[in-house]
Design a protein around this motif. Structure first.
Motif, PDB file in Angstrom:
ATOM      1  N   THR A 157      47.642  38.320  39.722  1.00  0.00           N
ATOM      2  CA  THR A 157      46.534  38.989  40.422  1.00  0.00           C
ATOM      3  C   THR A 157      45.569  38.104  41.208  1.00  0.00           C
ATOM      4  O   THR A 157      44.687  38.661  41.972  1.00  0.00           O
ATOM      5  CB  THR A 157      45.640  39.674  38.912  1.00  0.00           C
ATOM      6  N   TYR A 158      45.793  36.988  41.193  1.00  0.00           N
ATOM      7  CA  TYR A 158      44.974  36.095  42.009  1.00  0.00           C
ATOM      8  C   TYR A 158      46.112  35.473  43.311  1.00  0.00           C
ATOM      9  O   TYR A 158      47.089  34.607  42.780  1.00  0.00           O
ATOM     10  CB  TYR A 158      44.368  35.008  41.488  1.00  0.00           C
ATOM     11  N   TRP A 159      46.065  36.311  44.215  1.00  0.00           N
ATOM     12  CA  TRP A 159      47.065  36.049  45.245  1.00  0.00           C
ATOM     13  C   TRP A 159      46.422  34.893  46.327  1.00  0.00           C
ATOM     14  O   TRP A 159      45.353  35.097  46.797  1.00  0.00           O
ATOM     15  CB  TRP A 159      47.433  37.346  45.844  1.00  0.00           C
ATOM     16  N   GLU A 160      47.351  34.167  46.740  1.00  0.00           N
ATOM     17  CA  GLU A 160      46.923  32.961  47.522  1.00  0.00           C
ATOM     18  C   GLU A 160      46.429  33.559  48.871  1.00  0.00           C
ATOM     19  O   GLU A 160      45.528  33.060  49.491  1.00  0.00           O
ATOM     20  CB  GLU A 160      48.167  32.025  47.965  1.00  0.00           C
ATOM     21  N   GLN A 161      47.144  34.642  49.588  1.00  0.00           N
ATOM     22  CA  GLN A 161      46.781  35.235  50.646  1.00  0.00           C
ATOM     23  C   GLN A 161      45.506  35.993  50.701  1.00  0.00           C
ATOM     24  O   GLN A 161      44.854  36.404  51.728  1.00  0.00           O
ATOM     25  CB  GLN A 161      47.931  36.299  51.323  1.00  0.00           C
ATOM     26  N   ASN A 162      44.734  35.990  49.735  1.00  0.00           N
ATOM     27  CA  ASN A 162      43.620  36.684  49.333  1.00  0.00           C
ATOM     28  C   ASN A 162      42.412  35.604  49.445  1.00  0.00           C
ATOM     29  O   ASN A 162      41.250  35.943  49.605  1.00  0.00           O
ATOM     30  CB  ASN A 162      43.469  37.576  48.032  1.00  0.00           C
ATOM     31  N   TRP A 163      42.879  34.272  49.165  1.00  0.00           N
ATOM     32  CA  TRP A 163      41.718  33.397  49.218  1.00  0.00           C
ATOM     33  C   TRP A 163      41.942  32.436  50.357  1.00  0.00           C
ATOM     34  O   TRP A 163      40.830  31.756  50.773  1.00  0.00           O
ATOM     35  CB  TRP A 163      41.730  32.588  47.812  1.00  0.00           C
ATOM     36  N   LYS A 164      42.999  32.235  50.816  1.00  0.00           N
ATOM     37  CA  LYS A 164      43.059  30.809  51.820  1.00  0.00           C
ATOM     38  C   LYS A 164      42.156  31.495  53.273  1.00  0.00           C
ATOM     39  O   LYS A 164      41.218  30.683  53.872  1.00  0.00           O
ATOM     40  CB  LYS A 164      44.477  30.950  52.093  1.00  0.00           C
ATOM     41  N   PRO A 165      42.238  32.507  53.533  1.00  0.00           N
ATOM     42  CA  PRO A 165      41.557  32.752  54.813  1.00  0.00           C
ATOM     43  C   PRO A 165      39.986  33.129  54.699  1.00  0.00           C
ATOM     44  O   PRO A 165      39.503  33.092  55.554  1.00  0.00           O
ATOM     45  CB  PRO A 165      42.372  34.529  55.207  1.00  0.00           C
ATOM     46  N   ILE A 166      39.755  33.034  53.308  1.00  0.00           N
ATOM     47  CA  ILE A 166      38.154  33.122  53.386  1.00  0.00           C
ATOM     48  C   ILE A 166      37.486  31.820  52.832  1.00  0.00           C
ATOM     49  O   ILE A 166      36.327  31.991  52.272  1.00  0.00           O
ATOM     50  CB  ILE A 166      37.743  34.354  52.408  1.00  0.00           C
ATOM     51  N   GLN A 167      38.463  30.769  52.431  1.00  0.00           N
ATOM     52  CA  GLN A 167      37.980  29.551  51.815  1.00  0.00           C
ATOM     53  C   GLN A 167      36.783  29.039  52.232  1.00  0.00           C
ATOM     54  O   GLN A 167      35.777  28.429  51.487  1.00  0.00           O
ATOM     55  CB  GLN A 167      38.880  28.733  51.292  1.00  0.00           C
ATOM     56  N   ASN A 168      36.587  29.118  53.697  1.00  0.00           N
ATOM     57  CA  ASN A 168      35.291  28.447  54.540  1.00  0.00           C
ATOM     58  C   ASN A 168      34.031  29.178  54.265  1.00  0.00           C
ATOM     59  O   ASN A 168      33.007  28.717  54.698  1.00  0.00           O
ATOM     60  CB  ASN A 168      35.705  28.008  55.820  1.00  0.00           C
ATOM     61  N   GLN A 169      34.085  30.533  53.800  1.00  0.00           N
ATOM     62  CA  GLN A 169      33.018  31.417  53.536  1.00  0.00           C
ATOM     63  C   GLN A 169      32.570  31.478  52.248  1.00  0.00           C
ATOM     64  O   GLN A 169      31.478  31.944  52.138  1.00  0.00           O
ATOM     65  CB  GLN A 169      33.269  32.794  54.106  1.00  0.00           C
ATOM     66  N   VAL A 170      33.121  30.809  51.332  1.00  0.00           N
ATOM     67  CA  VAL A 170      32.840  31.176  49.945  1.00  0.00           C
ATOM     68  C   VAL A 170      31.805  30.172  49.262  1.00  0.00           C
ATOM     69  O   VAL A 170      31.489  29.137  49.681  1.00  0.00           O
ATOM     70  CB  VAL A 170      34.164  30.993  48.970  1.00  0.00           C
ATOM     71  N   LYS A 171      30.688  30.916  48.561  1.00  0.00           N
ATOM     72  CA  LYS A 171      29.655  30.227  48.010  1.00  0.00           C
ATOM     73  C   LYS A 171      29.808  30.598  46.481  1.00  0.00           C
ATOM     74  O   LYS A 171      29.775  31.647  46.336  1.00  0.00           O
ATOM     75  CB  LYS A 171      28.424  30.515  48.615  1.00  0.00           C
ATOM     76  N   THR A 172      29.544  29.324  45.602  1.00  0.00           N
ATOM     77  CA  THR A 172      29.724  29.718  44.199  1.00  0.00           C
ATOM     78  C   THR A 172      28.540  29.330  43.475  1.00  0.00           C
ATOM     79  O   THR A 172      27.736  28.881  44.216  1.00  0.00           O
ATOM     80  CB  THR A 172      30.974  28.820  43.641  1.00  0.00           C
ATOM     81  N   PHE A 173      28.483  30.036  42.324  1.00  0.00           N
ATOM     82  CA  PHE A 173      27.347  29.575  41.461  1.00  0.00           C
ATOM     83  C   PHE A 173      27.885  29.629  39.836  1.00  0.00           C
ATOM     84  O   PHE A 173      29.018  29.822  39.561  1.00  0.00           O
ATOM     85  CB  PHE A 173      26.286  30.738  41.434  1.00  0.00           C
ATOM     86  N   THR A 174      26.865  29.115  39.185  1.00  0.00           N
ATOM     87  CA  THR A 174      27.458  28.667  37.667  1.00  0.00           C
ATOM     88  C   THR A 174      27.116  29.888  36.754  1.00  0.00           C
ATOM     89  O   THR A 174      27.900  30.489  36.146  1.00  0.00           O
ATOM     90  CB  THR A 174      26.663  27.438  37.407  1.00  0.00           C
ATOM     91  N   ASP A 175      25.840  29.980  36.598  1.00  0.00           N
ATOM     92  CA  ASP A 175      25.229  30.810  35.559  1.00  0.00           C
ATOM     93  C   ASP A 175      24.742  32.242  36.132  1.00  0.00           C
ATOM     94  O   ASP A 175      25.116  33.307  35.736  1.00  0.00           O
ATOM     95  CB  ASP A 175      24.153  30.183  34.552  1.00  0.00           C
ATOM     96  N   GLU A 176      23.682  32.024  37.104  1.00  0.00           N
ATOM     97  CA  GLU A 176      23.031  32.962  37.598  1.00  0.00           C
ATOM     98  C   GLU A 176      22.525  32.631  38.853  1.00  0.00           C
ATOM     99  O   GLU A 176      22.319  31.542  39.151  1.00  0.00           O
ATOM    100  CB  GLU A 176      21.808  33.528  36.726  1.00  0.00           C
ATOM    101  N   LEU A 177      22.601  33.667  39.868  1.00  0.00           N
ATOM    102  CA  LEU A 177      22.038  33.352  41.274  1.00  0.00           C
ATOM    103  C   LEU A 177      21.256  34.713  41.743  1.00  0.00           C
ATOM    104  O   LEU A 177      21.911  35.744  41.856  1.00  0.00           O
ATOM    105  CB  LEU A 177      23.201  33.158  42.110  1.00  0.00           C
ATOM    106  N   GLU A 178      19.962  34.336  42.216  1.00  0.00           N
ATOM    107  CA  GLU A 178      19.200  35.483  42.902  1.00  0.00           C
ATOM    108  C   GLU A 178      19.626  35.614  44.392  1.00  0.00           C
ATOM    109  O   GLU A 178      19.335  34.560  45.075  1.00  0.00           O
ATOM    110  CB  GLU A 178      17.676  35.076  42.586  1.00  0.00           C
ATOM    111  N   ILE A 179      20.474  36.633  44.625  1.00  0.00           N
ATOM    112  CA  ILE A 179      21.140  36.636  46.062  1.00  0.00           C
ATOM    113  C   ILE A 179      19.755  37.074  47.108  1.00  0.00           C
ATOM    114  O   ILE A 179      19.674  36.398  47.923  1.00  0.00           O
ATOM    115  CB  ILE A 179      21.951  37.800  46.190  1.00  0.00           C
TER     116      ILE A 179
END
Length: 283
Positions: A157-179
């Motif tokens: 369900t985690y496909w390489e072609q779904n993450w490689k093109p967006i990798q430079n746009q991704v921002k992550t959080f640990t527990d909670e994030l106020e958008i």
């Protein structure tokens, strides 16, 4: 397009496509005589699961929640296996709103399973490209790590072609994030280890998107969890916690997968007292 409007907040559901998945898998250990009273199925025992992202417009920002199935991203075999009878028309519907994918400021991904993330990417001339190329794409740190390094179970369900093109746009959080003020992204785990939910507090009202720990209105029973869940006991615990939170605040529930409801609110007896339904559904 169905739309929920408040002063300073608009949520619009876009057509991200549809899947039809096995009803038994979607309700886990719940016997069919029970779940089939709550949610319809076809002759193949499949249930209709929309994949319709929510466009949130607030404080001058345009935020997409989930990304749909995409268009032209699946093989004929995948379409058949996943019961995909309709692909995404998000670009067309954004155009009807006077927008393009480039106008999206943020994309919030509760998790990155294919039925949520395939719409992040488009294919042009044999190349995979980010569709929402100007957006920051948010997901949990755990989810992003597993997306890139799936295990023997999750690699389907985690496909390489779904993450490689967006990798430079991704921002992550640990527990909670106020958008934004009043919009919180919260890690829960359960369905996947990195699964997250979304809570919107706006002018005294609360809206909750429990994503795939409660994918449809028929999963309101805290014990009704998916066979697809990696950590079903965590799903139960988190669903119980956040449904109690919703009850205390008389909250609305938002849905990405439900065949019928976009948003609803239950009363003290568990009966639906307010709802916004899809304009078109097949059953």
């Amino acid at each position: 397009m169905e739309r929920l409007k408040r002063d300073g907040l608009t949520i619009t559901w876009l057509n991200g496509g549809v899947t039809h998945m096995d009803g038994g898998a979607m309700f886990g250990v719940v016997p069919k005589p029970l779940w089939s009273k709550k949610y319809p199925h076809n002759e193949k025992n499949q249930i209709e699961l929309r994949t319709d992202p929510m466009l949130i417009e607030k404080d001058g920002y345009r935020i997409l929640v989930e990304a749909g199935m995409g268009n032209g991203r699946l093989t004929e075999k995948q379409k058949r296996n996943y019961g995909v009878l309709e692909e995404s028309s998000i670009e067309k519907e954004l155009s009807e709103l006077g927008l393009t994918p480039g106008d999206i400021d943020m994309v919030l991904m509760t998790h990155l399973h294919f039925d949520h993330a395939t719409g992040l990417v488009k294919e042009e001339n044999g190349q995979y490209l980010s569709l929402f190329n100007n957006a920051d794409i948010y997901t949990s740190t755990i989810e992003w790590k597993e997306m890139q390094q799936p295990n023997i179970r999750s690699k389907n369900t985690y496909w390489e072609q779904n993450w490689k093109p967006i990798q430079n746009q991704v921002k992550t959080f640990t527990d909670e994030l106020e958008i934004l003020p009043g919009i919180r992204f919260i890690h829960t785990g359960g369905h996947s280890e990195g699964h997250a939910i979304l809570i919107i507090e706006h002018q005294g009202e609360t809206f909750i998107h429990l994503a795939d720990i409660m994918p449809t209105h028929a999963h309101a029973n805290v014990l009704w969890v998916l066979a697809y869940d990696d950590y079903p006991m965590t799903s139960i615990k988190e669903k119980e916690k956040w449904m109690e939170y919703a009850k205390e605040r008389d909250a609305y529930f938002l849905f990405y997968h439900d065949y019928k409801y976009r948003v609803l609110k239950w009363d003290e007896q568990g009966e639906i007292k307010e709802a916004l339904e899809r304009e078109r559904y097949d059953y």
